[in-house]
Design an enzyme around this catalytic site. Structure first.
Site, PDB file in Angstrom:
ATOM      1  N   GLY A  34       0.826  -1.202   0.000  1.00  9.69           N
ATOM      2  CA  GLY A  34       0.000   0.000   0.000  1.00  9.69           C
ATOM      3  C   GLY A  34       0.855   1.243   0.000  1.00  9.69           C
ATOM      4  N   ASN A 108      -6.751  -5.170   7.169  1.00  9.56           N
ATOM      5  CA  ASN A 108      -6.407  -5.575   5.803  1.00  9.56           C
ATOM      6  C   ASN A 108      -7.497  -6.519   5.316  1.00  9.56           C
ATOM      7  OD1 ASN A 108      -3.934  -7.797   4.318  1.00  9.56           O
ATOM      8  ND2 ASN A 108      -5.168  -6.228   3.364  1.00  9.56           N
ATOM      9  N   GLY A 109      -8.038  -6.208   4.142  1.00  8.06           N
ATOM     10  CA  GLY A 109      -9.069  -7.058   3.565  1.00  8.06           C
ATOM     11  C   GLY A 109     -10.284  -6.245   3.205  1.00  8.06           C
ATOM     12  N   CYS A 247      -5.914 -16.409  -0.040  1.00 11.03           N
ATOM     13  CA  CYS A 247      -5.834 -15.788  -1.368  1.00 11.03           C
ATOM     14  C   CYS A 247      -4.606 -16.273  -2.137  1.00 11.03           C
ATOM     15  CB  CYS A 247      -5.768 -14.275  -1.203  1.00 11.03           C
ATOM     16  SG  CYS A 247      -5.350 -13.416  -2.724  1.00 11.03           S
ATOM     17  N   CYS A 447     -10.580 -15.206  -8.631  1.00 13.91           N
ATOM     18  CA  CYS A 447     -10.253 -14.345  -9.773  1.00 13.91           C
ATOM     19  C   CYS A 447      -9.890 -15.188 -11.001  1.00 13.91           C
ATOM     20  CB  CYS A 447      -9.132 -13.370  -9.423  1.00 13.91           C
ATOM     21  SG  CYS A 447      -7.653 -14.157  -8.747  1.00 13.91           S
TER      22      CYS A 447
END
Ligand code: AMP
Length: 457
Positions: A34, A108-109, A247, A447
């Protein structure tokens, strides 16, 4: 889907005389997660001291701020937002003064039903400062103020669906909490102080521990709430969920290769992806080159498996700041060259396999292939160390909208034609799962395979 998409890193430390400075270093190590904003809250004699700002860690924190962040515990956050609403009120850690004292939260998330929880709270009279998911947790906690914070947190997250790795600090404890499916990473470490005492550390990635000399202990488990206070460490499970949805894109692209993520070395996972890429699709070529830096470990794995020599055929300029002024339209083609420079002496007359970690919109690969051809390559085979990206992520990775994902619209042959490669090859979903020692019961690959592990609101 109205929710706010975020890529972030969190950090927390307990019982360290230099907690603020350690958090600064922990954020520095995780800057890749980030770059839009950074913040630290420290705990000094039951009060919270906070400094936050928009920009990189090195820009937001000067010596004067670190001197101010006194105390022996701290939490921090770096954030990348995609909506453009990078208001200071959204910069984390978020802080509030609740009934029983101060609370600071770093998240986070992405909570997929956050807008529903938020609308509900607003209808009941809650006033929000910012536009992010995390603020809802503060409001929910405020409503459970009769309970102790651990009980309050367990009740509050019952309303949430989706991804959250939280690091939370009150006036007397540091808490780490990971959603029941474990979408985003969260790790626990420790560090022995000179006086023999132990300092506890939590972070998104283990690379943060390496920088501060902490030892990796273990992951915060999916569905676990862990806390440390003056009586030591404590842990409870707050969910009976069996299936994990860690993930897979953390291993493909997002995490640093020198981190352990979900208990596995990211570097090793990427090398496995490269080897799998070759085993699934053998090719004859003279050299294999990575798109630096993201394709490097996969290209090494591919080269080892295929015995095709590895070369740095494209050199990356590492000094491009975000302030780089885009050239005018007429000289736009300089754009990629400023960052990536193909080497004629290596590429000329060669059959080249170019390896990248992922192909999302296809615009970068198209430019790279054209540059590699201009540098004299005879054949260009584009090998992608992940499957076609077909759907957006709703759990905290910033992927473009479905319409911008080239694989959502085109088949492999059409994409090959668009990017101008002699051949285009992806790793299969099964091959990717094997590379991360995972399965549909342990990893989320939505994804790539469209199997979203939660409802999408
Ligand atoms: P493109 O196909 O032009 O969208 O570019 C794909 C490249 O962008 C990949 O090779 C990755 O290195 C990088 N990439 C993939 N996912 C992301 C992401 N979520 N944020 C930033 N960069 C990304």
């Amino acid at each position: 889907m109205k929710s706010w998409r975020e890529e972030c890193a969190v950090f927390g430390i307990w019982n360290d005389p230099e907690a603020g400075r350690m958090t600064y270093l922990g954020l520095y190590a995780q800057q890749h997660r980030g770059q839009e904003s950074a913040g630290i809250v420290s705990l000094n004699a039951e009060t919270h001291i906070s400094h936050k700002g928009v920009g990189l860690v090195g820009d937001v924190f000067q010596e004067e701020h670190l001197l101010k962040l006194k105390g022996s515990a701290a939490i921090g956050h770096v954030r990348y937002s995609t909506t453009g609403l990078n208001y200071l009120s959204n910069v984390q850690p978020l802080t509030a003064q609740l009934h029983k004292g101060p609370v600071a939260i770093a998240h986070n998330g992405n909570i997929v039903n956050a807008h529903i929880v938020r609308d509900h709270l607003i209808q009941q009279g809650a006033i929000f400062q910012g536009t992010n998911d995390t603020e809802s947790l503060l409001h929910l906690l405020a409503r459970h103020s009769d309970d102790n914070i651990i009980k309050g947190l367990k009740k509050s997250v019952l309303d949430f669906e989706g991804a959250y790795s939280f690091v939370i600090m009150t006036q007397d404890r540091l808490i780490a909490m990971r959603d029941p499916k474990g979408f985003r990473p969260l790790v626990l470490g420790s560090r022995k102080l000179d006086n023999g005492e132990i300092s506890y550390v939590v972070a998104s990635e283990t690379c943060a521990f390496d920088l501060i000399g902490a030892t990796y202990e273990r992951e915060i488990e999916p569905g676990e709430i862990f806390w440390v206070d003056k009586n030591g460490t404590h842990s409870e499970k707050f969910s009976s969920e069996k299936k994990k949805s860690q993930c897979v894109f953390e291993h493909v692209y997002f995490s640093r290769p020198d981190s352990l993520v979900f208990g596995q070395s990211v570097y090793e996972a990427r090398k496995n992806m490269g080897a799998t890429l070759f085993h699934e699709n053998p090719v004859e070529a003279d050299i294999v080159i990575p798109v630096p830096d993201s394709g490097v470990p996969a290209a090494i794995g591919f080269s080892n498996a295929s015995k095709i020599p590895f070369e740095f055929g494209i050199i990356r300029n590492h000094y491009i700041g975000r302030t780089f002024i885009q050239p005018s339209q007429s000289i736009r083609s300089f754009g990629v060259k400023i960052k990536l420079n193909p080497q004629k002496s290596i590429l000329e007359g060669k059959r080249v396999v170019v390896i990248d970690d992922s192909l999302v919109r296809g615009t970068t690969s198209k430019k790279i292939i054209s540059l590699v051809r201009q540098a004299g390559a005879k054949e260009v085979h584009f090998y992608v160390a992940s499957p076609p990206t077909k759907g957006p992520c709703y759990y905290g990775v910033d992927t473009p909208k479905r319409q911008q994902l080239i694989a959502a619209e085109k088949d492999v042959e059409e994409i090959r034609d668009f990017i101008g490669a002699d051949s285009l090859v992806y790793v299969s979903v099964e091959g990717l799962m094997k590379a991360v020692h995972g399965s549909e019961d342990t990893h989320c690959a939505a994804c790539f395979n469209g199997k979203y592990p939660t409802e999408i609101f």
